[in-house]
Design an enzyme around this catalytic site. Structure first.
Site, PDB file in Angstrom:
ATOM      1  N   ARG A 125       1.961 -45.897  14.770  1.00  0.00           N
ATOM      2  CA  ARG A 125       2.592 -46.391  15.358  1.00  0.00           C
ATOM      3  C   ARG A 125       1.928 -47.727  15.705  1.00  0.00           C
ATOM      4  O   ARG A 125       2.627 -48.817  15.728  1.00  0.00           O
ATOM      5  CB  ARG A 125       3.482 -46.122  16.453  1.00  0.00           C
ATOM      6  CG  ARG A 125       4.361 -45.069  16.313  1.00  0.00           C
ATOM      7  CD  ARG A 125       4.943 -44.340  17.805  1.00  0.00           C
ATOM      8  NE  ARG A 125       5.721 -43.535  17.443  1.00  0.00           N
ATOM      9  CZ  ARG A 125       5.698 -42.591  18.672  1.00  0.00           C
ATOM     10  NH1 ARG A 125       5.441 -42.376  19.746  1.00  0.00           N
ATOM     11  NH2 ARG A 125       7.393 -41.408  18.401  1.00  0.00           N
ATOM     12  N   LYS A 183      20.115 -26.636  17.127  1.00  0.00           N
ATOM     13  CA  LYS A 183      21.181 -27.081  18.832  1.00  0.00           C
ATOM     14  C   LYS A 183      23.090 -27.211  18.260  1.00  0.00           C
ATOM     15  O   LYS A 183      22.658 -28.418  17.504  1.00  0.00           O
ATOM     16  CB  LYS A 183      20.999 -27.121  20.217  1.00  0.00           C
ATOM     17  CG  LYS A 183      20.125 -25.908  20.329  1.00  0.00           C
ATOM     18  CD  LYS A 183      19.915 -26.646  22.070  1.00  0.00           C
ATOM     19  CE  LYS A 183      19.419 -25.561  23.273  1.00  0.00           C
ATOM     20  NZ  LYS A 183      18.807 -25.872  23.823  1.00  0.00           N
ATOM     21  N   GLY A 192      13.412 -36.250  14.134  1.00  0.00           N
ATOM     22  CA  GLY A 192      11.899 -35.354  14.422  1.00  0.00           C
ATOM     23  C   GLY A 192      11.310 -34.645  13.020  1.00  0.00           C
ATOM     24  O   GLY A 192      10.821 -34.029  12.269  1.00  0.00           O
ATOM     25  N   GLY A 233      15.424 -40.029  18.580  1.00  0.00           N
ATOM     26  CA  GLY A 233      16.949 -40.148  19.473  1.00  0.00           C
ATOM     27  C   GLY A 233      17.022 -41.443  19.331  1.00  0.00           C
ATOM     28  O   GLY A 233      18.820 -41.217  19.494  1.00  0.00           O
TER      29      GLY A 233
END
Ligand code: AMP
Length: 397
Positions: A35, A199, A355, A378
Site C-alpha cells: 500500500r 455467503k 480479498g 469493500g
C-alpha cells in the site's frame, strides 16, 4: 476524472489521504509494503513539481484514543526509504503543533500525521474535525481507494473545505475508478461476472446490479449451495443460508426475466469434514449424501465455467469457487484463474477484486497476467452496488 496530473504543485502544499493501513510485526516492522509503494507515484509527482506534502491515514482499529500499537510513527522509516526523502512526523493530526509543522514545510518536504482514528471524529465524519484537517494545506488529494466507501472526515467530508480546482484524485484512486468503470460502463459483451465466496447474503446486491450489465453470471463457492437447495437439490451439510432460499429463488427468476444466463455448478468435490485431510470424492451437486459437504466445484462445472470464461470479452471475478486455501479443494478456483488468464490473452478485459479472489490470483502468481487487480475489497463491492463511492463523489461534486 481530475487527477494530480492536472495541477501544478509548485510552492503548494497538499494534504493527501493515503491508505497506509499496513500490517505490522510484533516488533512494529511493516511486513507488507504494497500500500505504501502504491502511493509513491502520486507523492513523487507532487514533490517533483516543487510542492510539499502532508500525509494522513488510519492504521488498524484503535478503540479508545492514542495507542502505541496503532501509531503511524512505526512506519515513518519505511515510507521514507520507499520515497527516498526524509519524512517528518507529527504525533497528533490536528493540534496546534501539527498545524505549525505543516505550515513550516518547504518545497520537497513531507510530513506524516499520527493515526486519524485516534480521534473518534474521523469515523463519525465530524465536520469540525474535517475542517481542522483541511487547515494543513491548500490542496486536497484523495488516494485511498480502500477507504473510499466510508464517508469519514478525511475521506469525504474534508473535500467541502476546498474549491473544485484545489481537490483531485491520486493515481491509485484514478486507476481503480477508471478500471472499474471499464467493467461497469464500457464493457464489451459477452460480459461474465464470476461470483463466489462463502455467503449469498454478502453478494445479493452485487448480483442484482450485475444483472443489469452482464450476459453471464457464474456462481461458485459456498454460496452456490443456497441456490442449489433453493432449486430443490440435496446438499448434505454444505454451507447454506436457509433464510436466503427465497432470495436465491428470486434472483434466479429475475435473471430469467432479464435474459441473463446464471451458471450454477452441476457437480462438486464433497468432503466428510471441513479439513484438507477429510475423506473426499466427486458428487453431483443436487444429490450430496447426508454428512458430506461441498468444498469445491467439480470437474464438469470447472470445464463448463471455463468455456464461458474463455468466450468472454469482459470479466469481473469476485470470490473463490471453493475452499482454495486447502490443496484438495483448490482446483475449481485455480482453473478459473488460469481460464481468466487465457481470456485476457485472447483480448478480454479482466478485473479481479475482493480479498479472496486477489489472494487466489496471487497464490498462483497470475496477478500480472490479468488486466487489473483491484486493491479495494469493500470499496470495490460497494462501487459495483452503488455506482459510486462517498470518497469519489466528494471530489467530483
Ligand atoms: P468471501 O469472503 O465471502 O469471498 O468468502 C471467501 C471464503 O469462502 C474463502 O475463505 C473460502 O475458503 C470460502 N469458501 C469457498 N467455497 C466454500 C465452500 N464450498 N464451503 C465453505 N467455504 C467456502
Amino acid at each position: 476524472m481530475k487527477t494530480v496530473t492536472s495541477i501544478n504543485f509548485l510552492n503548494k502544499r497538499a494534504v493527501i489521504r493515503v491508505d497506509f493501513n499496513v500490517p505490522l510485526s510484533d516488533a512494529f516492522e511493516v511486513t507488507d509494503t504494497t500500500r505504501i509503494k502504491a502511493a509513491i507515484p502520486t507523492l513523487k509527482k507532487i514533490l517533483n513539481d516543487g510542492g510539499s506534502i502532508v500525509l494522513m491515514s488510519h492504521l488498524g482499529r484503535p478503540k479508545d484514543g492514542p495507542d502505541n500499537k496503532y501509531s503511524l510513527k512505526h512506519i515513518v522509516s519505511t515510507v521514507s526509504n520507499l520515497l527516498g526523502t526524509e519524512v517528518k512526523f507529527s504525533d497528533d493530526c490536528i493540534d496546534e503543533n501539527a498545524i505549525k509543522l505543516s505550515s513550516e514545510l518547504k518545497a520537497g518536504e513531507v510530513l506524516l500525521l499520527e493515526n486519524l482514528r485516534f480521534y473518534k471524529e474521523e469515523e463519525k465524519g465530524d465536520e469540525a474535525f474535517a475542517e481542522k484537517l483541511s487547515k494543513h494545506a491548500n490542496i486536497y488529494v484523495n488516494d485511498a481507494f480502500g477507504t473510499a466507501h466510508r464517508a469519514h472526515a478525511s475521506t469525504a467530508v474534508i473535500a467541502k473545505f476546498f474549491e473544485p480546482e484545489n481537490k483531485c484524485f491520486g493515481f491509485v484512486m484514478a486507476g481503480e475508478v477508471e478500471n472499474i468503470d471499464k467493467v461497469l460502463n464500457q464493457s464489451q459483451q459477452p460480459f461474465t461476472a464470476i461470483i463466489g465466496g462463502a455467503k449469498v447474503s454478502d453478494k445479493i446486491l452485487i448480483i442484482e446490479q450485475l444483472m443489469n450489465k452482464a450476459k453471464n453470471i457464474i456462481i461458485g463457492g459456498g454460496m452456490a449451495f443456497t441456490f442449489v437447495k433453493a432449486m430443490g437439490g440435496k446438499i448434505g451439510k454444505s454451507l447454506c443460508e436457509d433464510d436466503r432460499l427465497e432470495t436465491a429463488k428470486n434472483l434466479l427468476e429475475k435473471a430469467k426475466i432479464k435474459g441473463v444466463n446464471i451458471y450454477i455448478p452441476t457437480d462438486a468435490i464433497v468432503a466428510d469434514n471441513f479439513s484438507n485431510d477429510a475423506n473426499h470424492k466427486a458428487s453431483t451437486i443436487t444429490n450430496i449424501e447426508e454428512g458430506w459437504m461441498g468444498l469445491d466445484i467439480g470437474a464438469e462445472s470447472t470445464k463448463q465455467f471455463g468455456e464461458v470464461i474463455k468466450n468472454s470479452k469482459t470479466i469481473l471475478w469476485n470470490g473463490p469457487m471453493g475452499v482454495f486455501e486447502m490443496s484438495n479443494f483448490e482446483n475449481g478456483t485455480k482453473q478459473a484463474a488460469f481460464d481468466i488468464v487465457e481470456a485476457t490473452k485472447n483480448g478480454a478485459f479482466t478485473l479481479i477484486g475482493g480479498g479472496d479472489s486477489v489472494a487466489a490470483i496471487n497464490k498462483y502468481n497470475l496477478a500480472k497476467e490479468v488486466s487489473y487487480v483491484s486493491t479495494g475489497g469493500g470499496a470495490l463491492l460497494e462501487y459495483i452496488e452503488q455506482g459510486s463511492l462517498p470518497g469519489v463523489k466528494a471530489i467530483e461534486n
